[in-house]
Design a protein around this motif. Structure first.
Motif, short mmCIF file in Angstrom:
data_model
loop_
_atom_site.label_atom_id
_atom_site.label_comp_id
_atom_site.label_asym_id
_atom_site.label_seq_id
_atom_site.Cartn_x
_atom_site.Cartn_y
_atom_site.Cartn_z
N ILE A 1 5.41 -2.29 -7.17
CA ILE A 1 6.60 -1.56 -7.64
C ILE A 1 6.27 -0.77 -8.90
N LEU A 2 5.48 -1.37 -9.78
CA LEU A 2 5.07 -0.68 -11.00
C LEU A 2 4.28 0.58 -10.67
N GLY A 3 3.35 0.46 -9.70
CA GLY A 3 2.58 1.63 -9.30
C GLY A 3 3.43 2.71 -8.66
N GLU A 4 4.47 2.29 -7.93
CA GLU A 4 5.35 3.27 -7.29
C GLU A 4 6.19 4.01 -8.33
N PHE B 1 1.95 9.93 -11.75
CA PHE B 1 2.90 9.51 -12.78
C PHE B 1 4.12 8.78 -12.22
N GLY B 2 4.13 8.50 -10.93
CA GLY B 2 5.19 7.69 -10.34
C GLY B 2 6.45 8.46 -10.01
N LEU B 3 7.36 7.77 -9.33
CA LEU B 3 8.65 8.36 -8.95
C LEU B 3 9.67 8.30 -10.07
N GLY B 4 9.35 7.55 -11.12
CA GLY B 4 10.30 7.39 -12.22
C GLY B 4 10.82 5.96 -12.27
N LEU B 5 11.07 5.47 -13.46
CA LEU B 5 11.53 4.10 -13.64
C LEU B 5 12.86 3.90 -12.92
N GLY B 6 12.93 2.87 -12.09
CA GLY B 6 14.13 2.56 -11.32
C GLY B 6 14.24 3.30 -10.01
N SER B 7 13.27 4.17 -9.69
CA SER B 7 13.38 5.02 -8.50
C SER B 7 12.58 4.50 -7.31
N GLN C 1 0.83 -1.21 0.00
CA GLN C 1 0.00 0.00 0.00
C GLN C 1 0.86 1.26 0.00
N ILE C 2 1.96 1.22 0.75
CA ILE C 2 2.87 2.37 0.77
C ILE C 2 3.44 2.61 -0.62
N ALA C 3 3.84 1.52 -1.30
CA ALA C 3 4.41 1.65 -2.64
C ALA C 3 3.39 2.26 -3.60
N MET C 4 2.15 1.75 -3.57
CA MET C 4 1.12 2.27 -4.47
C MET C 4 0.78 3.71 -4.13
N GLY C 5 0.76 4.03 -2.84
CA GLY C 5 0.37 5.37 -2.42
C GLY C 5 1.40 6.44 -2.75
N THR C 6 2.67 6.07 -2.74
CA THR C 6 3.71 7.07 -3.01
C THR C 6 3.94 7.30 -4.50
N GLY C 7 3.32 6.47 -5.34
CA GLY C 7 3.52 6.63 -6.78
C GLY C 7 2.84 7.85 -7.37
N GLY C 8 1.72 8.26 -6.78
CA GLY C 8 1.00 9.42 -7.30
C GLY C 8 0.44 9.15 -8.69
#
Length: 427
Positions: free
Chosen positions: A297-300, A272-278, A263-270
């Motif tokens: 991880i994809l959602g983040e 458009f996400g943090l960027g690939l590899g980030s 849930q934290i990963a999905m929630g921090t993605g917003g």
């Protein structure tokens, strides 16, 4: 006063939006009416999901792979090798006749049962489930090809019982139901609840296509719920998962840890996400981020837009499979296409639902995206088979013939390995 061509083409203020909408709807209908629409949809969705999967496996597995093997590319290379084998398998299956698939279901089903029995004696147990057989550097999970075996075997059994264009659902009770039960019991003995659920989805899809009555659906579902309840009750970690499903934050450092980190990963993605590899969660925070929870991880990294793209691709893939089932009259194709949609799209929904905490965590991968060659190869073979079926749609063969030889055939002819049909006289 004469008007220019541009003015004539421009709709009036009152008709503008409605006219534009009707034109777009007509264009969509025209596109969907083309005989090769399904064929290209399957290729496009499969290729995009596979490419996205390789990219995400590299990102999600790099830290753990570096810690365990000394190279951040170890698991990505393994997945790439599986894809390098799987894509030719998919191409080969797309060229095979329906007759081959009807025959192949029987040996594949038998081999799957034998391999599942072997797992119980020589398989390795990890995370409470006994699913894998290690042969040197290879890891085999027999429950994955068992899904394809059930699709082919079950579809052929029912297709052989066609009577005047209809399939009598009563004739499926023997041997389809016992065969499915044997697979399910073997998988359950290995404590693999997720794969057992997928096998039941395949079986229920076959039931639906043959027109089984609601009472039979109710009975099967009641048995499935009872079996799932028994499996949950006998394994303490499953009881903890079910309890944490309702409130994972109540035990965020224990049974609910994986769900919370997802849930934290999905929630921090917003958006458009943090960027690939980030991703931050892949730094030893989120367990199994390269496999069961790769969607998190994809959602983040790619955000809401990335996750919606994945959902849309699986939706289009499911639409294409059901389109084949509706447009082709062969009962075997109808049954197997519908069962494949239940398998691939249903498994994707269960995986994404678990990541989003909508469903309990079952530990099954996201098809084409998650790490794991044992899951990737049967999935690509099934999609190749679906391509072969799409060629049986009305007008598809003629459209493919008019298109001319494909890139593979042209490449072989350039190498002097493929013949041409020019000058050949057919009688």
């Amino acid at each position: 006063m004469s008007t220019t061509a541009e003015e004539r083409a421009r709709p009036s203020a009152t008709e503008g939006p409605a006219t534009w909408f009707r034109e777009q709807l007509g264009a969509l209908r025209e596109l969907l009416g083309k005989p090769l629409t399904t064929y290209y949809l399957i290729i496009m969705c499969s290729a995009l999901l596979l490419a996205l999967g390789l990219m995400m496996v590299l990102s999600a597995s790099s830290i753990e792979a570096l810690q365990k093997t000394g190279s951040p590319f170890s698991w990505f290379i393994k997945q790439s090798l599986s894809a390098a084998v799987g894509v030719p398998v998919m191409y080969a299956c797309s060229r095979l006749p329906v007759k081959f698939f009807r025959w192949a279901g029987y040996p594949l089903m038998a081999l799957s049962i034998i391999a599942l029995v072997m797992v119980l004696f020589i398989g390795s147990s990890e995370l409470g489930a006994q699913r894998w057989i290690y042969i040197g550097p290879l890891t085999i999970q027999p429950s994955e090809p068992a899904k394809l075996g059930l699709v082919l075997w079950g579809a052929d059994l029912l297709a052989r019982r066609v009577r005047q264009g209809r399939i009598e659902w009563r004739q499926m009770l023997i041997p389809l139901m016992p065969g499915t039960a044997i697979l399910a019991v073997m998988v359950m003995l290995g404590s693999d609840l997720g794969t057992t659920l997928v096998l039941f989805m395949i079986f229920l899809a076959l039931l639906w296509v043959v027109g089984a009555p609601i009472k039979l659906f109710g009975g099967i579902l009641a048995l499935a719920v009872l079996a799932a309840a028994i499996m949950i009750k006998v394994e303490p970690y499953r009881m903890a998962r079910i309890s944490s499903f309702f409130d994972p934050w109540a035990d965020a450092q224990g049974a609910g840890y994986q769900a919370v980190q997802g849930q934290i990963a999905m929630g921090t993605g917003g958006w458009f996400g943090l960027g690939l590899g980030s991703s931050r969660q892949k730094w030893s925070w989120l367990p199994h981020g390269e496999s069961d929870f790769i969607f998190a991880i994809l959602g983040e990294e790619l955000g809401l837009m990335g996750t919606l793209m994945v959902v849309a691709l699986f939706g289009l893939l499911g639409y294409a499979g059901l389109r084949v089932a509706v447009r082709v009259n062969d009962p075997f194709i109808r049954l197997s296409a519908a069962a494949m949609v239940a398998w691939i799209v249903g498994q994707a929904m269960v995986n994404m639902g678990a990541v989003l905490s909508v469903l309990p965590i079952t530990g099954i991968p996201l098809p084409l995206v998650s790490y794991g060659g044992s899951a990737l190869l049967p999935t690509l073979a099934a999609l190749g088979m679906l391509l072969s079926f799409a060629k049986r749609e009305p007008g598809a063969r003629e459209a493919l013939a008019a298109r001319g030889p494909g890139p593979v055939a042209r490449g072989l002819s350039w190498l002097g390995l493929g013949g041409t049909t020019k000058g050949r006289v057919t009688r």
